[in-house]
Write a protein that holds these residues in place. Structure first.
Motif, PDB file in Angstrom:
ATOM      1  N   ASN A  43     -11.991   0.577  -1.615  1.00 50.50           N
ATOM      2  CA  ASN A  43     -11.338  -0.347  -2.521  1.00 50.50           C
ATOM      3  C   ASN A  43     -11.687  -1.764  -2.060  1.00 50.50           C
ATOM      4  OD1 ASN A  43      -9.474  -1.945  -3.959  1.00 50.50           O
ATOM      5  ND2 ASN A  43      -8.234  -0.113  -4.297  1.00 50.50           N
TER       6      ASN A  43
ATOM      7  N   THR B 220      -1.131  -0.035  -4.987  1.00 46.59           N
ATOM      8  CA  THR B 220      -2.453   0.181  -4.394  1.00 46.59           C
ATOM      9  C   THR B 220      -2.960  -1.054  -3.660  1.00 46.59           C
ATOM     10  OG1 THR B 220      -3.005   1.738  -6.125  1.00 46.59           O
ATOM     11  CG2 THR B 220      -4.846   0.799  -4.942  1.00 46.59           C
ATOM     12  N   TYR B 221      -2.716  -2.224  -4.243  1.00 41.23           N
ATOM     13  CA  TYR B 221      -3.313  -3.443  -3.693  1.00 41.23           C
ATOM     14  C   TYR B 221      -2.384  -4.239  -2.792  1.00 41.23           C
ATOM     15  CZ  TYR B 221      -6.894  -2.654  -7.220  1.00 41.23           C
ATOM     16  OH  TYR B 221      -7.887  -2.120  -7.987  1.00 41.23           O
ATOM     17  N   SER B 222      -1.184  -3.746  -2.553  1.00 43.51           N
ATOM     18  CA  SER B 222      -0.254  -4.562  -1.769  1.00 43.51           C
ATOM     19  C   SER B 222       0.662  -3.661  -0.955  1.00 43.51           C
ATOM     20  CB  SER B 222       0.585  -5.451  -2.712  1.00 43.51           C
ATOM     21  OG  SER B 222       1.587  -4.676  -3.344  1.00 43.51           O
TER      22      SER B 222
ATOM     23  N   VAL C 296       4.321   1.236   3.905  1.00 46.66           N
ATOM     24  CA  VAL C 296       3.866   0.385   5.001  1.00 46.66           C
ATOM     25  C   VAL C 296       4.877  -0.699   5.364  1.00 46.66           C
ATOM     26  CG1 VAL C 296       1.418   0.807   4.670  1.00 46.66           C
ATOM     27  CG2 VAL C 296       2.543  -1.000   3.377  1.00 46.66           C
TER      28      VAL C 296
ATOM     29  N   SER D 279      -7.045   1.702 -11.117  1.00 43.40           N
ATOM     30  CA  SER D 279      -6.835   1.086  -9.803  1.00 43.40           C
ATOM     31  C   SER D 279      -6.716   2.126  -8.689  1.00 43.40           C
ATOM     32  CB  SER D 279      -5.571   0.224  -9.815  1.00 43.40           C
ATOM     33  OG  SER D 279      -4.445   0.975 -10.222  1.00 43.40           O
TER      34      SER D 279
ATOM     35  N   LEU E 250     -11.470  -4.989  -3.144  1.00 45.84           N
ATOM     36  CA  LEU E 250     -10.509  -6.092  -3.089  1.00 45.84           C
ATOM     37  C   LEU E 250      -9.499  -5.872  -1.961  1.00 45.84           C
ATOM     38  CD1 LEU E 250      -9.204  -8.668  -4.210  1.00 45.84           C
ATOM     39  CD2 LEU E 250      -7.915  -7.248  -5.790  1.00 45.84           C
ATOM     40  N   ALA E 251      -8.937  -4.669  -1.906  1.00 45.52           N
ATOM     41  CA  ALA E 251      -7.940  -4.385  -0.881  1.00 45.52           C
ATOM     42  C   ALA E 251      -8.561  -4.464   0.519  1.00 45.52           C
ATOM     43  CB  ALA E 251      -7.337  -3.002  -1.117  1.00 45.52           C
TER      44      ALA E 251
ATOM     45  N   ASN F 142      -0.213 -11.203  -2.146  1.00 43.10           N
ATOM     46  CA  ASN F 142      -1.355 -11.251  -1.234  1.00 43.10           C
ATOM     47  C   ASN F 142      -1.287 -12.352  -0.187  1.00 43.10           C
ATOM     48  OD1 ASN F 142      -2.570  -9.081  -2.276  1.00 43.10           O
ATOM     49  ND2 ASN F 142      -4.029 -10.197  -3.552  1.00 43.10           N
TER      50      ASN F 142
ATOM     51  N   PRO G   3       1.419   6.031   1.158  1.00 43.25           N
ATOM     52  CA  PRO G   3       1.922   5.487   2.415  1.00 43.25           C
ATOM     53  C   PRO G   3       3.000   4.431   2.188  1.00 43.25           C
ATOM     54  CG  PRO G   3      -0.244   4.589   1.910  1.00 43.25           C
ATOM     55  CD  PRO G   3       0.043   5.604   0.853  1.00 43.25           C
TER      56      PRO G   3
ATOM     57  N   GLN H   7      -4.518  -0.482   3.163  1.00 44.94           N
ATOM     58  CA  GLN H   7      -3.577   0.455   3.793  1.00 44.94           C
ATOM     59  C   GLN H   7      -3.747   1.889   3.296  1.00 44.94           C
ATOM     60  OE1 GLN H   7      -0.003  -1.323   2.306  1.00 44.94           O
ATOM     61  NE2 GLN H   7      -0.146  -0.257   0.374  1.00 44.94           N
TER      62      GLN H   7
ATOM     63  N   GLN I 104      -9.458  -8.312   1.649  1.00 43.35           N
ATOM     64  CA  GLN I 104      -8.448  -9.336   1.419  1.00 43.35           C
ATOM     65  C   GLN I 104      -8.281 -10.295   2.595  1.00 43.35           C
ATOM     66  OE1 GLN I 104      -4.710  -7.646   0.268  1.00 43.35           O
ATOM     67  NE2 GLN I 104      -5.329  -7.609  -1.870  1.00 43.35           N
TER      68      GLN I 104
END
Lengths: 147, 424
Positions: free
Chosen positions: A26, B403-405, B301, B253, A28-29, B385, B299, A47, A32
């Motif tokens: 991924n 997914t992104y955070s 986190v 995503s 972007l992830a 972010n 997960p 993560q 970052q």
């Protein structure tokens, strides 16, 4: 040592230590921290990726099936290359996906002196064989030596 | 790739060096996928993904400057993904400092560049540009040069337009040249399903959980989903479109899906039926147990897994007008049931600026305000972010945001209970 042959997306040669993800990267992830907070080691910040999370991607031979996630992905790879935060090379077991291809091509056309060889279609056997820490040699013609 | 005389001339520099680089980028992009030609972009508007003026992405600003200096305006007006900052959204002193003085210091500068390149208008910042209120809604069969994974998958699947999962920057280049390479989801073959997904759940699955399960399984392939008509019907009404918006965002995503077909519902599935399915398609069966498995493997986190949530985001991708009205009803009813007057967790509903304007003209706006829910046009992902927000216990029903955070995912039903009844 084992040799694999793939298709050259971005030409070049390099020798680097392997970093392997069996799930999609991924982009972007993962980038970052490097792009937003100036992490000079390009520590993977995804993560959801147990293979890479917290590991340094800078100057590593990144072995992966494909990239996934946000369509900022190509822009992220382009920026990573411009900021010299990119892996040593990107080696795809699958045919390259549209986001990784875009990033690679943007870097190749719009930046000077970027050396990040990109090879795709290396096959499942490549990803099954290569392990983190192995030495990877990328040849100009898309031949990959795994030592 | 075989180019027309005009395209070849551009590649050779007939319209200047920078335009030649734009064309070279598109040709190389196409050649990586075996494209044999470039085809005209036929939609009225474009949609671009890179909406945030992050201080660190100076290479993007340099490239945009190069385009502007060469006089290469976009051939189409375009909408953009959401803005990264909104003062309506709760943030403490330090967070505001980070947003405004460290991270997004180039926002105004970048928006100035976008205005020069062809931004539709000052409100055109949303990931759901296809909402009627926004007006960037392509027609079936039109060829797009869009980016933004959730918008691309919606345009392909629900609207029947044709667009690859283009990256940021490639998106505007297609607009500038007026052409995109013909491969993948632009072709009939590329739109065939290589997965059959059979949904066998005992109740309507949470859209974002179902999308996540499918995305993680099929990755970038095309799924043909069966078993959803009992829940979504066979017409693309507002409720079905809203469900598919959230479902699609999760497929894109959590995996890399650019197109899905829903049996008897989405345009191509209705028109072509099972002839869309490749002969060697794989099969994925989804039942209650499979959805539970997928959810249980996310997960968590947070440093303290039992922390009380400090913020809740609903609306990634941005909510529709009807969705905001429905959530208003649900929040009100659930608060009343619990004997509470206001939400117990600070909650933000996000939508396009034009959708918020329309919502604010309805009686629902005052009702929602009374519940304590805040509305915003922000991109929740951009809010999250940074280390300060990233370390906050934030909850969401968006699988994209999860997914992104560091945000923790709950189903819509669970989120409703948490914000109105439990507060934890």
């Amino acid at each position: 040592m084992k040799t694999f042959k793939g298709r050259v997306i971005a030409p070049g040669t390099c020798e680097a230590e392997a970093l392997v993800t069996h799930g999609g990267l991924n982009t972007l992830a993962s980038f970052q921290k490097a792009l937003q907070f100036g992490d000079k080691m390009t520590t993977c910040s995804d993560q959801n990726n147990p293979d890479l999370y917290g590991k340094q991607m800078l100057n590593k031979a990144l072995c992966l099936p494909q990239t996934i996630g946000s369509t900022t992905g190509g822009m992220v790879i382009y920026c990573a290359c411009a900021m010299e935060r990119q892996p040593a090379c990107m080696l795809f077991s699958n045919p390259i996906d549209s986001l990784a291809a875009a990033g690679t091509i943007l870097a190749s056309v719009w930046l000077d002196n970027v050396n990040m060889p990109v090879v795709d279609s290396l096959g499942d056997e490549f990803l099954n064989y290569v392990k983190e820490g192995m030495t990877i040699k990328v040849k100009e013609d898309g031949v990959i030596e795994v030592i | 790739m075989i180019l027309t005389d005009e395209q070849q001339a551009i590649l050779n520099g007939s319209k200047g060096e920078t335009m030649a680089k734009v064309m070279k980028t598109l040709v190389m992009y196409g050649e990586a996928f075996g494209a044999e030609k470039l085809v005209p972009v036929t939609s009225k508007y474009n949609h671009l993904v890179t909406s945030f003026g992050l201080k660190m992405i100076t290479p993007v600003y340099k490239l945009m400057d190069e385009l502007i200096e060469a006089g290469l305006m976009s051939g189409q007006k375009f909408s953009m993904d959401p803005r990264p900052v909104d003062k309506n959204v709760p943030a403490n002193f330090l967070q505001n400092l980070i947003f405004n003085k460290i991270m997004y210091t180039k926002q105004d500068f970048y928006e100035g560049q976008l205005a020069k390149l062809g931004l539709m208008d000052k409100n055109a910042f949303t990931c759901t540009c296809y909402m009627d209120e926004v007006g960037n809604k392509p027609n079936k069969g039109e060829v797009l040069s869009w980016a933004e994974s959730s918008a691309v998958v919606y345009a392909n699947s629900v609207l029947g337009a044709r667009c690859n999962r283009n990256s940021g920057i490639i998106d505007i280049m297609g607009s500038i040249a007026g052409y995109v390479p013909y491969f993948g989801l632009l072709t009939d073959e590329g739109r065939c399903a290589t997965w059959i997904v059979e949904v066998k759940t005992t109740k309507k699955p949470d859209a974002q959980l179902l999308g996540s399960a499918i995305g993680m399984k099929v990755m970038e392939e095309v799924p043909y989903v069966k078993g959803m008509n009992q829940y979504l019907g066979t017409e693309l009404d507002d409720a079905a479109c809203t469900y598919l918006k959230d479902f699609g965002a999760a497929t894109a995503s959590n995996g890399a899906v650019g197109l899905y077909h829903i049996e008897n519902l989405t345009p191509e599935a209705k028109e072509l039926g099972e002839s869309l399915i490749s002969p060697d398609a794989k099969v994925y069966i989804i039942d209650d147990k499979e959805l539970e498995r997928v959810k249980s493997e996310y997960p968590v986190v947070w440093k303290n897994k039992d922390a009380k949530p400090k913020l809740c985001f609903v609306g990634c991708p941005h909510m529709s007008l009807q969705q905001m009205k429905d959530w208003t009803d649900k929040v009100e009813a659930s608060l009343k049931e619990a004997g509470n007057k206001k939400v117990l967790v600070p909650t933000v509903f996000t939508a396009a600026p034009d959708v918020l304007e329309a919502f604010n003209k309805t009686e629902y706006a005052q009702r929602l305000k009374k519940t304590g829910v805040i509305t915003s046009y922000i991109c929740p992902l951009m809010y999250m972010n940074n280390p300060l927000c990233g370390s906050m216990p934030v909850i969401t029903c968006s699988n994209k945001l999860r997914t992104y955070s560091t945000a923790r995912f709950y189903s819509e039903d669970e989120i409703l209970v948490k914000i109105t009844k439990e507060g934890k």
